[in-house]
Motif scaffolding. Structure first.
Motif, PDB file in Angstrom:
ATOM      1  N   ARG A 151      50.802 109.894  74.253  1.00  0.00           N
ATOM      2  CA  ARG A 151      49.677 109.049  74.635  1.00  0.00           C
ATOM      3  C   ARG A 151      48.312 109.618  74.266  1.00  0.00           C
ATOM      4  O   ARG A 151      47.296 108.955  74.467  1.00  0.00           O
ATOM      5  CB  ARG A 151      49.709 108.806  76.153  1.00  0.00           C
ATOM      6  CG  ARG A 151      50.950 108.081  76.618  1.00  0.00           C
ATOM      7  CD  ARG A 151      50.934 107.897  78.116  1.00  0.00           C
ATOM      8  NE  ARG A 151      52.162 107.270  78.585  1.00  0.00           N
ATOM      9  CZ  ARG A 151      52.462 107.072  79.855  1.00  0.00           C
ATOM     10  NH1 ARG A 151      51.595 107.462  80.799  1.00  0.00           N
ATOM     11  NH2 ARG A 151      53.586 106.495  80.201  1.00  0.00           N
ATOM     12  N   ALA A 189      46.723 106.362  73.128  1.00  0.00           N
ATOM     13  CA  ALA A 189      47.629 105.277  72.762  1.00  0.00           C
ATOM     14  C   ALA A 189      48.037 104.493  73.994  1.00  0.00           C
ATOM     15  O   ALA A 189      48.239 105.052  75.077  1.00  0.00           O
ATOM     16  CB  ALA A 189      48.872 105.833  72.071  1.00  0.00           C
ATOM     17  N   ALA A 190      48.130 103.193  73.826  1.00  0.00           N
ATOM     18  CA  ALA A 190      48.661 102.297  74.855  1.00  0.00           C
ATOM     19  C   ALA A 190      49.602 101.326  74.160  1.00  0.00           C
ATOM     20  O   ALA A 190      49.218 100.689  73.169  1.00  0.00           O
ATOM     21  CB  ALA A 190      47.534 101.545  75.562  1.00  0.00           C
ATOM     22  N   ASP A 191      50.826 101.252  74.660  1.00  0.00           N
ATOM     23  CA  ASP A 191      51.844 100.375  74.058  1.00  0.00           C
ATOM     24  C   ASP A 191      52.022 100.671  72.574  1.00  0.00           C
ATOM     25  O   ASP A 191      52.231  99.759  71.753  1.00  0.00           O
ATOM     26  CB  ASP A 191      51.464  98.906  74.245  1.00  0.00           C
ATOM     27  CG  ASP A 191      51.380  98.503  75.710  1.00  0.00           C
ATOM     28  OD1 ASP A 191      52.190  99.031  76.506  1.00  0.00           O
ATOM     29  OD2 ASP A 191      50.501  97.691  76.046  1.00  0.00           O
ATOM     30  N   GLY A 192      51.915 101.951  72.221  1.00  0.00           N
ATOM     31  CA  GLY A 192      52.143 102.359  70.846  1.00  0.00           C
ATOM     32  C   GLY A 192      50.982 102.158  69.904  1.00  0.00           C
ATOM     33  O   GLY A 192      51.086 102.477  68.718  1.00  0.00           O
ATOM     34  N   THR A 193      49.857 101.626  70.386  1.00  0.00           N
ATOM     35  CA  THR A 193      48.690 101.400  69.539  1.00  0.00           C
ATOM     36  C   THR A 193      47.656 102.485  69.791  1.00  0.00           C
ATOM     37  O   THR A 193      47.180 102.652  70.913  1.00  0.00           O
ATOM     38  CB  THR A 193      48.067 100.021  69.825  1.00  0.00           C
ATOM     39  OG1 THR A 193      49.038  99.001  69.564  1.00  0.00           O
ATOM     40  CG2 THR A 193      46.848  99.799  68.942  1.00  0.00           C
ATOM     41  N   TRP A 194      47.288 103.201  68.733  1.00  0.00           N
ATOM     42  CA  TRP A 194      46.334 104.301  68.855  1.00  0.00           C
ATOM     43  C   TRP A 194      44.917 103.812  68.583  1.00  0.00           C
ATOM     44  O   TRP A 194      44.697 102.956  67.728  1.00  0.00           O
ATOM     45  CB  TRP A 194      46.680 105.413  67.858  1.00  0.00           C
ATOM     46  CG  TRP A 194      47.899 106.192  68.234  1.00  0.00           C
ATOM     47  CD1 TRP A 194      49.180 105.906  67.882  1.00  0.00           C
ATOM     48  CD2 TRP A 194      47.946 107.370  69.037  1.00  0.00           C
ATOM     49  NE1 TRP A 194      50.031 106.844  68.415  1.00  0.00           N
ATOM     50  CE2 TRP A 194      49.301 107.751  69.133  1.00  0.00           C
ATOM     51  CE3 TRP A 194      46.978 108.135  69.684  1.00  0.00           C
ATOM     52  CZ2 TRP A 194      49.712 108.871  69.843  1.00  0.00           C
ATOM     53  CZ3 TRP A 194      47.381 109.252  70.399  1.00  0.00           C
ATOM     54  CH2 TRP A 194      48.732 109.605  70.474  1.00  0.00           C
TER      55      TRP A 194
END
Length: 206
Positions: A151, A189-194
């Motif tokens: 994360r 990162a949140a939900d795989g999005t950086w």
């Protein structure tokens, strides 16, 4: 947050291009829960962007962007979340260099910056336009991966702007002062999005 101003050192110039000499309201980098070290590469002798055999990796991040005057002289080898974070940083850095030349926001920035950075990026655009200021020439950056977890990730930069030119009212001139400066970037990162949540340039040479 310090106000934007025309810098006479690389540190201030880089900050003006990056985040207007300020950090986001995120936690200090040292409090981030990062792995102690990045995942070890099985072959440390391999050059960035190459496989252990020396062949270019299919998914290697390009290091040369001559159209915007950006060269990465070193990018760390990374995989998994580390590679995703690194790719996001590179896109963001490309956006900064494009902004410095055009005085306009672009998707490379808006797609890869945390919402908390939007006001500062917009104020940077206003500063460049109001002062009829742009940047030309080339910047070279060495990037080291301090550490990364699923994360959060932290990068250390060494930015060489010895070939950077300040263009004021259409007249190019040198950027005086510190030519090589240390920088630090934090991504989350949140939900795989950086996204980039912090970008600081330190007033120290590298």
């Amino acid at each position: 947050m310090r106000p934007l101003r025309l810098g006479t050192t690389l540190g201030v110039v880089a900050l003006t291009l990056a985040l207007g000499s300020c950090s986001s309201d995120t936690e200090e980098p040292k409090t981030l829960e990062l792995d102690a070290t990045p995942s070890a590469s099985p072959t440390p002798s391999a050059e960035p962007g190459e496989t252990p055999s020396g062949e270019p990796a299919d998914d290697a991040i390009p290091t040369s962007y001559p159209e915007i005057g950006l060269e990465f002289s070193a990018l760390p080898q990374a995989s998994g979340p580390e590679a995703a974070a690194l790719a996001t940083y590179v896109e963001y850095e490309r956006g900064l260099r494009e902004l410095s030349r055009t005085g306009e926001l672009n998707p490379l920035l808006t797609d890869n910056a945390a919402p908390s950075l939007t006001p500062t990026l917009e104020s940077t655009v206003a500063y460049l336009r109001d002062n009829d200021t742009r940047y030309d020439g080339e910047v070279r950056i060495d990037v080291d991966l301090e550490g990364a977890g699923p994360r959060a990730a932290a990068l250390t930069l060494c930015t060489d702007a010895s070939d950077l030119k300040l263009v004021k009212s259409g007249r190019p001139g040198p950027v005086e002062g510190l030519q090589r400066a240390v920088g630090r970037v934090v991504l989350t990162a949140a939900d795989g999005t950086w996204v980039v949540t912090q970008y600081d340039t330190l007033e120290e040479s590298c």
